[in-house]
Scaffold this active site. Structure first.
Site, mmCIF file in Angstrom:
data_model
loop_
_atom_site.group_PDB
_atom_site.id
_atom_site.type_symbol
_atom_site.label_atom_id
_atom_site.label_comp_id
_atom_site.label_asym_id
_atom_site.label_seq_id
_atom_site.Cartn_x
_atom_site.Cartn_y
_atom_site.Cartn_z
ATOM 1 N N GLY A 46 6.171 67.172 26.091
ATOM 2 C CA GLY A 46 7.205 67.426 27.097
ATOM 3 C C GLY A 46 8.396 66.521 26.883
ATOM 4 O O GLY A 46 8.244 65.396 26.398
ATOM 5 N N GLN A 51 16.138 62.231 28.686
ATOM 6 C CA GLN A 51 15.646 61.406 27.576
ATOM 7 C C GLN A 51 16.523 61.505 26.330
ATOM 8 O O GLN A 51 16.445 60.657 25.454
ATOM 9 C CB GLN A 51 14.211 61.794 27.212
ATOM 10 C CG GLN A 51 13.200 61.464 28.300
ATOM 11 C CD GLN A 51 11.826 61.959 27.933
ATOM 12 O OE1 GLN A 51 11.499 63.104 28.193
ATOM 13 N NE2 GLN A 51 11.019 61.116 27.310
ATOM 14 N N CYS A 93 4.651 58.713 26.908
ATOM 15 C CA CYS A 93 6.044 59.124 27.093
ATOM 16 C C CYS A 93 6.813 58.838 25.808
ATOM 17 O O CYS A 93 6.689 57.753 25.244
ATOM 18 C CB CYS A 93 6.671 58.348 28.249
ATOM 19 S SG CYS A 93 8.385 58.808 28.565
ATOM 20 N N LEU A 94 7.588 59.827 25.353
ATOM 21 C CA LEU A 94 8.377 59.633 24.123
ATOM 22 C C LEU A 94 9.415 58.522 24.285
ATOM 23 O O LEU A 94 9.870 57.962 23.297
ATOM 24 C CB LEU A 94 9.063 60.942 23.720
ATOM 25 C CG LEU A 94 8.127 62.038 23.170
ATOM 26 C CD1 LEU A 94 8.884 63.351 23.013
ATOM 27 C CD2 LEU A 94 7.520 61.606 21.834
ATOM 28 N N HIS A 135 5.663 64.390 35.659
ATOM 29 C CA HIS A 135 6.164 63.330 34.770
ATOM 30 C C HIS A 135 7.608 63.625 34.350
ATOM 31 O O HIS A 135 8.474 62.748 34.405
ATOM 32 C CB HIS A 135 5.235 63.244 33.547
ATOM 33 C CG HIS A 135 5.693 62.298 32.476
ATOM 34 N ND1 HIS A 135 4.983 61.163 32.139
ATOM 35 C CD2 HIS A 135 6.782 62.311 31.660
ATOM 36 C CE1 HIS A 135 5.632 60.518 31.175
ATOM 37 N NE2 HIS A 135 6.717 61.204 30.855
ATOM 38 N N GLU A 136 7.865 64.880 33.975
ATOM 39 C CA GLU A 136 9.201 65.244 33.487
ATOM 40 C C GLU A 136 10.232 65.294 34.615
ATOM 41 O O GLU A 136 11.387 64.908 34.418
ATOM 42 C CB GLU A 136 9.147 66.576 32.733
ATOM 43 C CG GLU A 136 8.214 66.623 31.518
ATOM 44 C CD GLU A 136 8.449 65.520 30.503
ATOM 45 O OE1 GLU A 136 9.574 64.987 30.443
ATOM 46 O OE2 GLU A 136 7.500 65.163 29.777
ATOM 47 N N HIS A 139 11.630 61.975 35.247
ATOM 48 C CA HIS A 139 12.747 61.617 34.347
ATOM 49 C C HIS A 139 14.082 62.076 34.928
ATOM 50 O O HIS A 139 15.077 61.358 34.855
ATOM 51 C CB HIS A 139 12.567 62.265 32.971
ATOM 52 C CG HIS A 139 11.638 61.523 32.061
ATOM 53 N ND1 HIS A 139 11.878 60.240 31.644
ATOM 54 C CD2 HIS A 139 10.480 61.887 31.477
ATOM 55 C CE1 HIS A 139 10.895 59.844 30.839
ATOM 56 N NE2 HIS A 139 10.029 60.837 30.719
#
Ligand code: QAP
Ligand code: CO
Length: 163
Positions: A46, A51, A93-94, A135-136, A139
Site C-alpha cells: 500500500g 508518501q 511502512c515504506l 494505515h493508508e 498517512h
C-alpha cells in the site's frame, strides 16, 4: 511509468494533511499509475500519495499474493461501526523501512471511496484490507504508525534515521 521518491520518517512533509480530490483527470490517473509502479518496485502492499509528497487523498494498494490486483482509492473514508472489536496486525511502512510493529485497530468498519473516474463505492472490508486502508488513511491525515508505538521506540527510530 515513473519511479517516484518515497519520503521517509522523520521527514516533516509526511505530517501534511492531504486535500480532497475534486478533479478526476488524466494527471490523477498518471499519478495513480506511477504510485502503483513505485509501490510494486519497493515491494509494498500500500502507498498513500502523501508518501510521494503529493498531498491529495489518493491511495493505491495490492493485497494479492500474485501482485495482479491493483486497487485505487480516491477520497477514502472509514466509519468505525463498533468500538469493541479490534484487530492486531504486524504492520510495516515504506516510509519507515525496516520497522515492523504490532498495531491494534478497529475491526468493524465501513469503507467508502471514489474510483479513478469519480464513481462512488462502499464496502465492509475484512482482514488485511481493514488494516491497510486505516494505515493508508492515517498517512493522508499526516499520521504514521510510529505514532502508535512507545515514545522510547519512536526516539530510537529517529536517532537511527539521523545516522
Ligand atoms: C502498509 O506497508 C501496511 O520496511 C503498507 O523494508 C503494511 O507496504 C499495512 C515495506 C502491513 C498493513 C500491514 C516495508 C517494504 C512495505 C519495509 C508496506 C521494507 C520493505 C510496507
Ligand atoms: Co505507511
Amino acid at each position: 511509468m515513473k519511479l517516484l521518491d518515497i519520503l521517509t520518517y522523520p521527514d516533516p512533509r509526511l505530517r501534511t494533511v492531504a486535500k480532497k480530490v475534486n478533479v478526476f483527470d488524466k494527471s490523477l490517473k498518471n499519478l495513480s499509475e506511477n504510485m502503483l509502479y513505485t509501490m510494486y518496485e519497493a515491494e509494498g502492499i500500500g502507498l498513500a500519495a502523501s508518501q510521494v509528497d503529493v498531498h491529495i487523498r489518493l491511495i493505491v494498494m495490492d493485497l494479492s499474493e500474485s501482485k495482479d490486483n491493483p486497487m485505487v482509492f480516491v477520497n477514502p473514508e472509514v466509519e468505525i461501526l463498533e468500538n469493541k472489536s479490534h484487530l492486531s496486525y504486524r504492520e510495516g511502512c515504506l516510509s519507515v523501512p525496516g520497522f515492523y510493529e504490532e498495531i491494534t485497530r478497529p475491526d468493524k468498519i465501513k469503507l467508502t471511496w471514489q474510483d479513478i473516474e469519480g464513481n462512488q463505492h462502499s464496502t465492509y472490508p475484512e482482514g488485511l484490507l481493514t488494516v491497510c486502508i486505516q494505515h493508508e488513511i492515517d498517512h493522508l491525515e499526516g499520521k504514521l504508525m510510529v505514532d502508535y508505538v512507545s515514545r522510547l521506540k519512536r526516539e530510537r527510530l529517529k536517532k537511527k534515521a539521523a545516522k
